[in-house]
Design an enzyme around this catalytic site. Structure first.
Site, PDB file in Angstrom:
ATOM      1  CG  ASP A   1      38.452  53.733  37.866  1.00 27.40           C
ATOM      2  OD1 ASP A   1      38.653  52.624  38.413  1.00 27.40           O
ATOM      3  OD2 ASP A   1      39.353  54.577  37.710  1.00 27.40           O
TER       4      ASP A   1
ATOM      5  CD  GLU B   1      36.790  39.583  39.560  1.00 29.97           C
ATOM      6  OE1 GLU B   1      36.781  38.879  40.572  1.00 29.97           O
ATOM      7  OE2 GLU B   1      36.034  39.402  38.591  1.00 29.97           O
TER       8      GLU B   1
END
EC number: 3.2.1.4
Length: 624
Positions: free
Chosen positions: A497, A506
């Site tokens: 993360d 993304e």
């Protein structure tokens, strides 16, 4: 995803904004990105997918996720806003024009950037319309129909402006925006909000359009992009006809015009004639693998919209030229065309082709599984591939059930879809949707929710410095990017993360498109009465921020944006549209919501279809 050779040859890989150089693609190769550090493995149980059975009751609030998924598109919205839903997003791209005067301000942005790539935009616009056509009734009953229709129109309005012609030339906008000029990132080197793009963009390089063109002496056609646009507009015409017949007719006429352009100048944007600098990155990150899948999908949709048998024949002919397909994505739409053709013709050869495709994705098939049950086609956008196939699995299962098909196979398809969506929402031990569930991603790779126009601490500093902060800072995005589907884990379920390892974090337009449709399909499957309507009531949309402008005032009885109760027995959607909320459905064994526009339209059309379908033998790729 970029190839290993691309990364090896990328001279900018050592710059502080390396994370922006590879905005996704669906290349059928691994990315070659070095293994990230600090991998986090979700705590959910190891599962045996072969024995998975969908819960009899809905385990998650799919309507809440649909509501938030549409909020993600508000984060991506371009142009003049009809109202300001999010405090941290406002008007942008108002001066966006093509070289021939086209208004290109509308639509939405691709991902963390402000690009409008033709193929992925067209696919997203098509898929958002298909969602409505299949599951419009379910969306109505849970108060998300008006919102879904608005997004179909938003995509169509942009696409109505991409085609132009004069006495000698025809033109189609294939790319809008400048990702890079030579070795210098432009859009990809900008890390601020869309609202301030022209003020801070590297080299002060403004946006521009790049065209497919055709004339008596020039074939710079892009049948792949044109096919996507025609599919989106034809699907939009079907979805919008019940609410705005005149606008739907405009969409249909433009769909026919762009399809004709695609057929008149058969070519791909991968061709060498596309040598403008604006095409270089598009060809690198979104390479075309052919155009017959796009043309097949466009022509079957045009048949559905016109009942012209010529389009049906052409769709079959296009599909017969496809060597094979193994995925459903912006890049490969052959399976979608096959499913729609099969709905029309009930052809046995198509039925076999479709079953072969799904068998590769079901437990025991060629596509691998993670330990916690995610079907894992490839790492870049892993969750996107799973949700795309979940959507078409639900669509095909619904058709088989209504036509006395193999009920065991119907159950397999539905178990697959439920397992994949539930994995994403929490079954693996975490959520992959910002703003929903447990331990959701806090640092999605999204510039506008980190550096927003109302909260941009490094405004005015160099893009290098701002980019370094964006990529390496552990500060969570300053505003919650509700509803976005992140790229997802690697084959072990492990995840990172952060914004630097963006293949995990993304977000992009096409990731959410079929995901939203799959959620609507599950609402239909379980029965809309099993769900509450969702609203913005308790969401943090940024309005408490000290720099926020005045929050919109919504009309009395608006239970979509506010905490006001809906009128008994009805739901009030934006714009005042109402829809019944009651349903006699019972989960698992009861009656699901009836089909959307495709179901109604096909009932009228199928009985009149008397054509023979070409026998199409399509092989499924071996997934290593």
């Amino acid at each position: 995803m970029p190839t290993l050779q691309f990364w090896t040859n990328c001279a900018l890989a050592a710059t502080v904004w390396v994370g922006t150089l590879a905005q996704r693609t669906t290349s059928r190769e691994d990315s070659g990105t070095p293994a990230p550090i600090n991998l986090i493995t979700p705590p959910g149980p190891i599962v045996d997918s072969a024995t998975y059975v969908a819960p009899a009751q809905p385990k998650y609030d799919y309507v809440d996720v649909i509501h938030k998924s549409y909020l993600f598109y508000w984060a991506q919205r371009s142009g003049k806003l009809p109202y300001q839903r999010l405090a941290w997003r406002s008007d942008s791209c108002l001066d966006c024009r093509g070289q021939y005067g086209e208004d290109l301000s509308g639509g939405w942005y691709e991902a963390a950037n402000t690009m409008k790539w033709g193929g992925p935009f067209g696919f997203t616009a098509f898929q958002l319309a298909w969602n409505v056509l299949e599951y419009g009734d379910a969306l109505k009953q849970v108060n998300e129909y008006k919102e879904s229709i608005d997004w179909v129109r938003q995509g169509a309005e942009y696409l109505l402006n991409v085609y132009s012609k004069n006495a000698t030339h025809e033109r189609l906008v294939g790319v809008y925006g400048v990702s890079a000029v030579g070795a210098t990132d432009i859009d990809f080197g900008y890390f601020g909000p869309p609202e301030e793009y022209l003020q801070w963009v590297p080299l002060n390089f403004g946006r521009r359009a790049f065209y497919c063109e055709g004339s008596a002496t020039l074939n710079k056609g892009c049948s792949d992009i044109a096919g996507d646009y025609a599919s989106a507009l034809a699907a939009a015409s079907l979805a919008l006809k019940p609410v705005d017949e005149a606008f739907a007719a405009r969409c249909l006429e433009m769909a026919k015009t762009i399809y004709d352009f695609a057929m008149r100048y058969l070519n791909s944007y991968n061709a060498s004639v596309f040598d403008d600098f604006g095409w270089a990155n598009y060809k690198q990150w979104y390479p075309s693998y052919g155009y017959y899948d796009e043309l097949s999908l466009a022509s079957v949709l045009l048949h559905l919209a016109t009942n012209d048998a010529t389009y049906l024949t052409q769709s079959q002919q296009h599909l017969a030229k496809i060597d094979g397909y193994s995925e459903y994505s912006w890049s490969d739409k052959g399976i979608a065309a096959a499913i729609l053709l099969h709905k029309l013709t009930k052809d046995a050869a198509l039925a076999t082709t479709i079953r072969t495709f799904f068998t590769a994705w079901l437990p025991g098939g060629k596509v691998k599984r993670t330990p916690r049950g995610l079907v894992f086609y490839m790492q870049w956008g892993a969750l996107r591939y799973a949700t795309n196939v979940a959507f078409i699995a639900l669509v095909h299962a619904d058709f088989l059930e209504k036509n006395a098909g193999d009920q065991a196979f119907v159950t397999q398809l539905r178990n697959f879809a439920v397992q994949q969506i539930n994995y994403i929402l929490g079954d693996c031990g975490r959520s992959w949707i910002p703003g929903f569930g447990e331990n959701y991603p806090k640092l999605p790779y999204h510039k506008g929710s980190y550096n927003a126009y109302i909260d941009y601490p490094m405004r005015g500093q160099s893009n290098n410095v701002i980019g370094d902060d964006f990529l390496t800072s552990t500060t969570p995005n300053r505003f919650i990017l509700y509803g976005a589907l992140v790229g997802g884990p690697e084959a072990t379920d492990a995840y990172v993360d952060n914004r630097q390892n963006y293949e995990y974090t993304e977000v992009t337009q096409d990731y959410n498109a079929a995901f939203t449709g799959a959620l609507a399909g599950l609402v239909s499957l379980y029965g809309p009465s099993k769900f509450k309507t969702a609203s913005d009531c308790e969401l943090d949309l940024g309005w408490k921020h000290p720099n926020a402008t005045k929050q919109p005032t919504y009309p009395a009885g608006d239970c979509y944006h506010t905490c006001q109760p809906c009128a008994p027995g009805t739901t009030t959607a934006p714009g005042g549209q109402t829809g019944a909320t009651g349903s006699s459905s019972t989960p698992g064994s009861g009656t699901a919501a009836k089909s959307g526009a495709f179901g109604v339209f096909n009932t009228q059309v199928w009985t009149s279809v008397g054509v023979a379908v070409l026998v199409v033998v399509l092989s499924v790729w071996v997934i290593l």
